[in-house]
Scaffold this motif. Structure first.
Motif, PDB file in Angstrom:
ATOM      1  N   VAL A  13      -0.662 -48.421  22.158  1.00 37.31           N
ATOM      2  CA  VAL A  13      -1.804 -48.571  23.054  1.00 37.31           C
ATOM      3  C   VAL A  13      -2.697 -47.351  22.844  1.00 37.31           C
ATOM      4  CG1 VAL A  13      -2.600 -48.786  25.432  1.00 37.31           C
ATOM      5  CG2 VAL A  13      -0.437 -49.868  24.730  1.00 37.31           C
ATOM      6  N   HIS A  14      -3.873 -47.583  22.292  1.00 29.70           N
ATOM      7  CA  HIS A  14      -4.827 -46.531  21.945  1.00 29.70           C
ATOM      8  C   HIS A  14      -5.982 -46.596  22.935  1.00 29.70           C
ATOM      9  CE1 HIS A  14      -7.367 -44.205  18.929  1.00 29.70           C
ATOM     10  NE2 HIS A  14      -8.295 -44.758  19.698  1.00 29.70           N
ATOM     11  N   LEU A  15      -6.096 -45.576  23.788  1.00 31.79           N
ATOM     12  CA  LEU A  15      -7.133 -45.539  24.813  1.00 31.79           C
ATOM     13  C   LEU A  15      -8.147 -44.441  24.491  1.00 31.79           C
ATOM     14  CD1 LEU A  15      -4.860 -45.929  27.994  1.00 31.79           C
ATOM     15  CD2 LEU A  15      -6.048 -47.732  26.718  1.00 31.79           C
ATOM     16  N   TYR A  16      -9.317 -44.852  24.032  1.00 31.10           N
ATOM     17  CA  TYR A  16     -10.504 -44.012  23.797  1.00 31.10           C
ATOM     18  C   TYR A  16     -10.224 -42.738  23.001  1.00 31.10           C
ATOM     19  CZ  TYR A  16      -8.965 -42.181  28.408  1.00 31.10           C
ATOM     20  OH  TYR A  16      -8.235 -41.691  29.492  1.00 31.10           O
ATOM     21  N   GLY A  17      -9.545 -42.892  21.861  1.00 33.43           N
ATOM     22  CA  GLY A  17      -9.199 -41.726  21.056  1.00 33.43           C
ATOM     23  C   GLY A  17     -10.079 -41.544  19.829  1.00 33.43           C
ATOM     24  N   PRO A  18     -10.133 -40.318  19.288  1.00 31.97           N
ATOM     25  CA  PRO A  18     -10.859 -40.061  18.047  1.00 31.97           C
ATOM     26  C   PRO A  18     -10.041 -40.515  16.841  1.00 31.97           C
ATOM     27  CG  PRO A  18      -9.820 -38.035  18.792  1.00 31.97           C
ATOM     28  CD  PRO A  18      -9.537 -39.087  19.848  1.00 31.97           C
ATOM     29  N   VAL A  19     -10.738 -40.809  15.755  1.00 34.54           N
ATOM     30  CA  VAL A  19     -10.087 -41.282  14.537  1.00 34.54           C
ATOM     31  C   VAL A  19     -10.705 -40.628  13.307  1.00 34.54           C
ATOM     32  CG1 VAL A  19      -9.552 -43.316  13.116  1.00 34.54           C
ATOM     33  CG2 VAL A  19      -9.533 -43.499  15.622  1.00 34.54           C
ATOM     34  N   SER A  20     -12.009 -40.844  13.131  1.00 32.62           N
ATOM     35  CA  SER A  20     -12.726 -40.384  11.938  1.00 32.62           C
ATOM     36  C   SER A  20     -13.673 -39.263  12.344  1.00 32.62           C
ATOM     37  CB  SER A  20     -13.506 -41.558  11.324  1.00 32.62           C
ATOM     38  OG  SER A  20     -14.241 -41.153  10.204  1.00 32.62           O
ATOM     39  N   PHE A  21     -13.223 -38.037  12.195  1.00 38.93           N
ATOM     40  CA  PHE A  21     -13.922 -36.900  12.807  1.00 38.93           C
ATOM     41  C   PHE A  21     -15.351 -36.712  12.282  1.00 38.93           C
ATOM     42  CE2 PHE A  21      -9.530 -34.654  13.320  1.00 38.93           C
ATOM     43  CZ  PHE A  21      -9.184 -35.563  14.288  1.00 38.93           C
ATOM     44  N   LEU A  22     -15.580 -36.949  11.003  1.00 39.72           N
ATOM     45  CA  LEU A  22     -16.880 -36.641  10.420  1.00 39.72           C
ATOM     46  C   LEU A  22     -17.972 -37.641  10.792  1.00 39.72           C
ATOM     47  CD1 LEU A  22     -15.964 -35.352   6.848  1.00 39.72           C
ATOM     48  CD2 LEU A  22     -17.057 -34.055   8.691  1.00 39.72           C
ATOM     49  N   THR A  23     -17.623 -38.761  11.357  1.00 37.84           N
ATOM     50  CA  THR A  23     -18.648 -39.747  11.754  1.00 37.84           C
ATOM     51  C   THR A  23     -18.998 -39.667  13.235  1.00 37.84           C
ATOM     52  OG1 THR A  23     -17.041 -41.502  12.227  1.00 37.84           O
ATOM     53  CG2 THR A  23     -17.825 -41.315   9.951  1.00 37.84           C
ATOM     54  N   MET A  24     -18.319 -38.821  13.997  1.00 43.55           N
ATOM     55  CA  MET A  24     -18.458 -38.847  15.446  1.00 43.55           C
ATOM     56  C   MET A  24     -19.867 -38.482  15.915  1.00 43.55           C
ATOM     57  SD  MET A  24     -14.735 -37.282  16.546  1.00 43.55           S
ATOM     58  CE  MET A  24     -14.888 -37.619  18.308  1.00 43.55           C
ATOM     59  N   ASP A  25     -20.453 -37.439  15.345  1.00 45.21           N
ATOM     60  CA  ASP A  25     -21.777 -37.025  15.821  1.00 45.21           C
ATOM     61  C   ASP A  25     -22.839 -38.074  15.533  1.00 45.21           C
ATOM     62  OD1 ASP A  25     -20.979 -34.732  17.046  1.00 45.21           O
ATOM     63  OD2 ASP A  25     -21.691 -33.354  15.500  1.00 45.21           O
TER      64      ASP A  25
END
Length: 349
Positions: free
Chosen positions: A219-231
């Motif tokens: 169960v994945h609740l609102y987590g980061p995955v691909s750091f370089l695309t976040m901004d």
């Protein structure tokens, strides 16, 4: 063995008899030497009730969450799942009775931007899950900036191996493990789900390396995955402000987690990305992925992209993107719990 090829199941043959080899590929190069040796857990915050009688339901909705600890709940607190760091501790909660064959277990992993938080912060999950007959292990793990990737991943994988190795002692069913995490904890739960056959340089330090760290459901609740695309994803969301796009900075949670500014270390960012570990030729657990569409802390596109990648790798995924919902305190956990419970019941049956 339960389930089919895509069930992410674990054979019980090793338990007390012959043991399965976790196997996998040792990560070298990008992750070698990146992990700090010790980082203490954050300050403990003990689970508390709200003064409502035991067993009374949450007033915010039909969430199936008792307002206080379920009657008869058993607690084993601050169990050491490894040496070498004071952060390697877990709390294990169990219903009053253990069925024949053992209890299904949900490993819950707290968030906190990879830098803070504590296993006692997950009390709402503990109450909801124990009330439905699950054992729950709430984990602490080494955190940034004192410990960098893959330290936290190594710790949570080691904790699952320890729990499986001690399944008979605590009345657990080693073939029915799941993981649930919020925010940074969702990232770690996802890494548990996708890297079961991968070994990391520090695994031997925690022991039980011949025991699998696999889980059957995540169960994945609102987590980061691909750091370089976040901004870029934050900037694309009209609900967010320009200042919310700060993940590329040297002091961002993601940069501190990696021990390098993410824009200067694309190879290390790739090594930390759960998608890197996906493989159609390997069994994957089932995933429930949920995220708020107006989350300006971790953009919702992180979860959408994860779901797409998991499906491409052959995993079964349920994705729920929630209109008008943001991160953490503005994520409607109470109203989400019926779906979470239904997902776990189906995945761990």
């Amino acid at each position: 063995m339960r389930g089919g090829r895509r069930g992410g199941t674990v054979s019980r043959a090793w338990s007390g008899r012959a043991r399965l080899l976790a196997g996998g590929l040792a990560l070298a190069g990008a992750v070698a030497g990146c992990s700090g040796k010790d980082a203490g857990a954050g300050p403990a915050t003990a689970p508390t009730g709200d003064g409502v009688a035991v067993g009374e339901r949450d007033p915010n909705g039909d969430a199936g969450i008792p307002a206080n600890d379920p009657a008869g709940m058993r607690r084993d607190l601050d169990l050491a799942y490894g040496t070498g760091s004071s952060a390697r501790r877990l709390d294990l909660y169990r219903p009053a009775s253990t069925p024949a064959g053992g209890l299904p277990l949900v490993v819950v992993i707290h968030g906190g931007a990879f830098q803070y938080g504590d296993k006692r912060d997950m009390a709402v999950h503990v109450r909801a899950l124990v009330a439905r007959g699950y054992a729950v292990a709430s984990l602490n793990y080494r955190m940034a900036p004192a410990a960098t990737f893959p330290a936290a991943v190594v710790d949570v994988k080691g904790a699952v191996r320890w729990l499986r190795a001690n399944a008979d002692r605590y009345g657990l069913d080693p073939d029915r493990f799941a993981a649930l995490g919020e925010s940074a904890g969702a990232y770690l739960a996802t890494m548990l789900g996708v890297s079961a056959d991968r070994s990391f340089p520090e695994d031997a330090e925690l022991g039980n390396t011949d025991v699998p760290s696999a889980v059957r459901a995540v169960v994945h609740l609102y987590g980061p995955v691909s750091f370089l695309t976040m901004d870029d994803e934050v900037r694309a969301n009209p609900a967010c402000k320009p200042g919310d796009a700060s993940h590329d900075a040297a002091g961002s949670p993601e940069s501190l987690f990696l021990g390098r500014q993410i824009t200067t270390a694309p190879g290390l960012v790739a090594a930390a990305n759960p998608v890197t570990y996906l493989d159609r030729d390997r069994a994957l657990p089932r995933f429930l992925v949920e995220h708020g569409r107006v989350d300006c802390t971790v953009p919702y596109q992180q979860s959408a992209g994860l779901a797409d990648a998991l499906r491409a790798a052959g995993a079964t995924v349920s994705l729920n993107l929630l209109d008008g919902r943001g991160h953490s305190d503005t994520f409607p956990l109470a109203e989400r719990y019926p779906g979470i419970l239904a997902f776990l019941a189906d995945a761990l049956r």
